[in-house]
Structure formats: structure tokens, C-alpha cells
Design a protein around this motif. Structure first.
Motif, PDB file in Angstrom:
ATOM      1  N   ASP A  44       0.856  -1.180   0.000  1.00  0.00           N
ATOM      2  CA  ASP A  44       0.000   0.000   0.000  1.00  0.00           C
ATOM      3  C   ASP A  44       0.905   1.248   0.000  1.00  0.00           C
ATOM      4  N   PRO A  45       1.405   1.633  -1.182  1.00  0.00           N
ATOM      5  CA  PRO A  45       2.357   2.745  -1.201  1.00  0.00           C
ATOM      6  C   PRO A  45       1.701   4.060  -0.791  1.00  0.00           C
ATOM      7  N   VAL A  46       2.368   4.786   0.100  1.00  0.00           N
ATOM      8  CA  VAL A  46       1.866   6.079   0.556  1.00  0.00           C
ATOM      9  C   VAL A  46       2.765   7.222   0.101  1.00  0.00           C
ATOM     10  N   LYS A  47       3.879   6.884  -0.545  1.00  0.00           N
ATOM     11  CA  LYS A  47       4.779   7.904  -1.074  1.00  0.00           C
ATOM     12  C   LYS A  47       5.446   7.360  -2.327  1.00  0.00           C
ATOM     13  N   TYR A  48       5.971   8.259  -3.126  1.00  0.00           N
ATOM     14  CA  TYR A  48       6.627   7.886  -4.369  1.00  0.00           C
ATOM     15  C   TYR A  48       8.110   7.649  -4.100  1.00  0.00           C
ATOM     16  N   GLU A  49       8.477   6.381  -3.946  1.00  0.00           N
ATOM     17  CA  GLU A  49       9.858   6.030  -3.620  1.00  0.00           C
ATOM     18  C   GLU A  49      10.834   6.471  -4.704  1.00  0.00           C
ATOM     19  N   GLY A  50      10.487   6.238  -5.949  1.00  0.00           N
ATOM     20  CA  GLY A  50      11.377   6.607  -7.049  1.00  0.00           C
ATOM     21  C   GLY A  50      11.567   8.103  -7.154  1.00  0.00           C
ATOM     22  N   LEU A  51      10.505   8.855  -6.946  1.00  0.00           N
ATOM     23  CA  LEU A  51      10.591  10.309  -6.993  1.00  0.00           C
ATOM     24  C   LEU A  51      11.445  10.834  -5.842  1.00  0.00           C
ATOM     25  N   LEU A  52      11.287  10.262  -4.658  1.00  0.00           N
ATOM     26  CA  LEU A  52      12.125  10.663  -3.526  1.00  0.00           C
ATOM     27  C   LEU A  52      13.586  10.340  -3.778  1.00  0.00           C
ATOM     28  N   TRP A  53      13.852   9.192  -4.423  1.00  0.00           N
ATOM     29  CA  TRP A  53      15.226   8.826  -4.747  1.00  0.00           C
ATOM     30  C   TRP A  53      15.822   9.820  -5.747  1.00  0.00           C
ATOM     31  N   LEU A  54      15.033  10.221  -6.763  1.00  0.00           N
ATOM     32  CA  LEU A  54      15.524  11.206  -7.730  1.00  0.00           C
ATOM     33  C   LEU A  54      15.841  12.537  -7.058  1.00  0.00           C
ATOM     34  N   ARG A  55      14.973  12.948  -6.145  1.00  0.00           N
ATOM     35  CA  ARG A  55      15.210  14.210  -5.429  1.00  0.00           C
ATOM     36  C   ARG A  55      16.486  14.161  -4.615  1.00  0.00           C
ATOM     37  N   SER A  56      16.701  13.054  -3.887  1.00  0.00           N
ATOM     38  CA  SER A  56      17.882  12.961  -3.039  1.00  0.00           C
ATOM     39  C   SER A  56      19.154  12.769  -3.853  1.00  0.00           C
ATOM     40  N   ARG A  57      19.051  12.071  -4.957  1.00  0.00           N
ATOM     41  CA  ARG A  57      20.242  11.763  -5.759  1.00  0.00           C
ATOM     42  C   ARG A  57      20.654  12.914  -6.663  1.00  0.00           C
ATOM     43  N   PHE A  58      19.689  13.527  -7.347  1.00  0.00           N
ATOM     44  CA  PHE A  58      19.999  14.531  -8.348  1.00  0.00           C
ATOM     45  C   PHE A  58      19.498  15.925  -7.996  1.00  0.00           C
ATOM     46  N   GLY A  59      18.759  16.056  -6.921  1.00  0.00           N
ATOM     47  CA  GLY A  59      18.272  17.355  -6.495  1.00  0.00           C
ATOM     48  C   GLY A  59      17.136  17.907  -7.347  1.00  0.00           C
ATOM     49  N   PHE A  60      16.338  17.023  -7.948  1.00  0.00           N
ATOM     50  CA  PHE A  60      15.191  17.480  -8.729  1.00  0.00           C
ATOM     51  C   PHE A  60      14.167  18.114  -7.807  1.00  0.00           C
ATOM     52  N   LEU A  61      13.551  19.167  -8.272  1.00  0.00           N
ATOM     53  CA  LEU A  61      12.528  19.858  -7.487  1.00  0.00           C
ATOM     54  C   LEU A  61      11.148  19.609  -8.059  1.00  0.00           C
ATOM     55  N   ILE A  62      10.845  18.387  -8.398  1.00  0.00           N
ATOM     56  CA  ILE A  62       9.554  18.038  -8.996  1.00  0.00           C
ATOM     57  C   ILE A  62       8.485  18.051  -7.936  1.00  0.00           C
TER      58      ILE A  62
END
Length: 62
Positions: A44-62
Motif C-alpha cells: 500500500d504505497p503512501v509515497k513515491y519512492e522513485g521520486l524521492l530517490w531522484l530528489r535525493s540523488r539529483f536534487g530534482f525539485l519536482i
């Protein structure tokens, strides 16, 4: 899906359907990667794991 050289070319309609199918598969792949990341999805996903990984890894501000 790929034409044989001996077979006549597909029509524009068949080419359009093929392109739409490929775009649909690609969109599904991208949305799944953003939701689950590389690993298995949570029950039951409650957050976007891949999006959080992109933010932490590359600093995306999506």
C-alpha cells in the motif's frame, strides 16, 4: 510488430496504433519507476519512492 521485408508496409493507421502502444508502455514504465523505484512496490504505497530517490540523488525539485 516489426515488418518482414517481403511483406508490404503497414498502413498509417497501423503505424499510429503501434506508436500509441509503445508510448503507453513507456508511460507505464515511467510511472511505475516513479512510484516504486527500482525495487519491489509496497503493498500500500503512501509515497513515491522513485521520486524521492531522484530528489535525493539529483536534487530534482519536482
Amino acid at each position: 510488430m516489426l515488418p518482414n521485408r517481403a511483406v508490404r508496409s503497414r498502413s498509417w493507421f497501423a503505424n499510429t496504433i503501434l506508436i500509441l502502444f509503445i508510448l503507453l508502455v513507456f508511460g507505464n514504465l515511467v510511472s511505475t519507476l516513479l512510484e516504486c523505484g527500482i525495487g519491489p512496490c509496497a503493498d500500500d504505497p503512501v509515497k513515491y519512492e522513485g521520486l524521492l530517490w531522484l530528489r535525493s540523488r539529483f536534487g530534482f525539485l519536482i
